[in-house]
Design a protein around this motif. Sequence first.
Motif, PDB file in Angstrom:
ATOM      1  N   ILE A 201       1.151  -1.901   0.002  1.00  0.00           N
ATOM      2  CA  ILE A 201       0.066   0.097  -0.028  1.00  0.00           C
ATOM      3  C   ILE A 201       0.675   1.240   0.056  1.00  0.00           C
ATOM      4  CG2 ILE A 201      -1.662   1.076   1.313  1.00  0.00           C
ATOM      5  CD1 ILE A 201      -3.136  -1.481  -0.237  1.00  0.00           C
ATOM      6  N   TYR A 202       0.403   2.762  -0.834  1.00  0.00           N
ATOM      7  CA  TYR A 202       1.142   3.450  -0.872  1.00  0.00           C
ATOM      8  C   TYR A 202      -0.611   4.083  -1.170  1.00  0.00           C
ATOM      9  CZ  TYR A 202       5.510   2.460  -2.663  1.00  0.00           C
ATOM     10  OH  TYR A 202       7.097   1.542  -3.365  1.00  0.00           O
ATOM     11  N   ILE A 203       0.001   5.455   0.154  1.00  0.00           N
ATOM     12  CA  ILE A 203      -1.008   6.623   0.299  1.00  0.00           C
ATOM     13  C   ILE A 203      -1.381   8.294  -0.559  1.00  0.00           C
ATOM     14  CG2 ILE A 203      -3.109   7.517   1.916  1.00  0.00           C
ATOM     15  CD1 ILE A 203      -3.098   4.599   1.580  1.00  0.00           C
ATOM     16  N   SER A 204      -1.722   8.686  -1.421  1.00  0.00           N
ATOM     17  CA  SER A 204      -1.372  10.000  -1.934  1.00  0.00           C
ATOM     18  C   SER A 204      -2.307  10.887  -1.416  1.00  0.00           C
ATOM     19  CB  SER A 204      -1.057   9.651  -3.299  1.00  0.00           C
ATOM     20  OG  SER A 204      -1.592  11.110  -3.912  1.00  0.00           O
ATOM     21  N   ASP A 227       7.568   6.109   3.639  1.00  0.00           N
ATOM     22  CA  ASP A 227       7.984   5.728   2.552  1.00  0.00           C
ATOM     23  C   ASP A 227       6.629   5.606   2.016  1.00  0.00           C
ATOM     24  OD1 ASP A 227       7.139   3.492   4.337  1.00  0.00           O
ATOM     25  OD2 ASP A 227       9.610   2.446   3.297  1.00  0.00           O
ATOM     26  N   ARG A 228       6.045   5.591   2.592  1.00  0.00           N
ATOM     27  CA  ARG A 228       4.605   5.023   1.692  1.00  0.00           C
ATOM     28  C   ARG A 228       4.128   6.417   1.567  1.00  0.00           C
ATOM     29  NH1 ARG A 228       4.090  -0.157   1.326  1.00  0.00           N
ATOM     30  NH2 ARG A 228       5.794  -1.199   2.332  1.00  0.00           N
ATOM     31  N   LEU A 229       4.077   7.710   1.532  1.00  0.00           N
ATOM     32  CA  LEU A 229       3.713   9.001   1.214  1.00  0.00           C
ATOM     33  C   LEU A 229       3.596   9.083   0.033  1.00  0.00           C
ATOM     34  CD1 LEU A 229       4.293  10.972   4.332  1.00  0.00           C
ATOM     35  CD2 LEU A 229       2.218  10.804   2.955  1.00  0.00           C
ATOM     36  N   LEU A 230       3.154   9.760  -0.543  1.00  0.00           N
ATOM     37  CA  LEU A 230       3.114  10.353  -2.310  1.00  0.00           C
ATOM     38  C   LEU A 230       1.788  11.728  -2.532  1.00  0.00           C
ATOM     39  CD1 LEU A 230       2.033   7.189  -4.022  1.00  0.00           C
ATOM     40  CD2 LEU A 230       4.494   8.420  -3.448  1.00  0.00           C
TER      41      LEU A 230
END
Length: 288
Positions: A201-204, A227-230
């Motif tokens: 999972i990534y979250i934007s 490291d999963r922030l966009l």
Amino acid sequence: MASEASAGRAPLPCIYDVHCHIHETPASLDTLGAGRVFGSDSVVFCTQATQYTDWDDVKRLKEQCNRRIIPAFGLHPWFVERVQSGEIPFSWRDRLRELLQTHGGILGECGLDKIAKNPATHKLYPFEPQIQLFKEQLQIAHDLSVPVSVHCVRAFGSLVDVLKEAEAQGMLPPRIMLHSYSGSPDMLRQILFKGQLGKHIYISFSWFVNGRNEQKSRECIAAVPEDRLLIESDLHDAKSAFSALEHIIRLVASARGWALEEACCRLAANSRAFFGMDTDIFTTISNL
């Protein structure tokens, strides 16, 4: 923005707008080479097709602008009735696979939406067919090992059910981005980033959506692993995207306690990881 940080730094990494629809406003595209984010012209746009009829528009934009565009091809839940009626041909699956294999990029925009209504009928888009359409696209993304950009509005329970089912079957795509995240901080901490699912999972966040409730957005930004922030613009007009990206980068930096330069570097590294890239597409000297 020399007033916000000192000059003479190393080249600023690319700024990645990981979710936008700038192909829908062709008149704005002449700003792509002239626009700046914090003085940098190294801005890359992942422009997302949402329906069968705009897949070729995204393909052409990639061919025309090359390094500035990461293409995304998918079917948005708002067009599920066109799939049901046959207006979008049954062969869409083969065409989608072909585009992703030939032109690269990611699969999107796809997902689930429990509140949007068809403007012609004023009825909610049927939800069970949305789930089926979403599952089929996840399958394609898994088969081709490409990332996915996901739209989710008031449907996080169903989203998690679909993703956990895919996880149990070993069929998750390699990376899954929830764009313009509208869920709760608890959903992030307690569910999305738990167990094996959290590794995908990534979250934007976008200023267009998340700027409407800054306090909630700050809490959500703080709940996402760094490291999963966009970041994204989620806009259709390229001219407006540059300032929108600056706004959301500032919000992320403030919520995490990062300097702007650090935020840009971290977000660039996260974007490269999401897209599966070893290096930036290009860099430029900025006055950050």
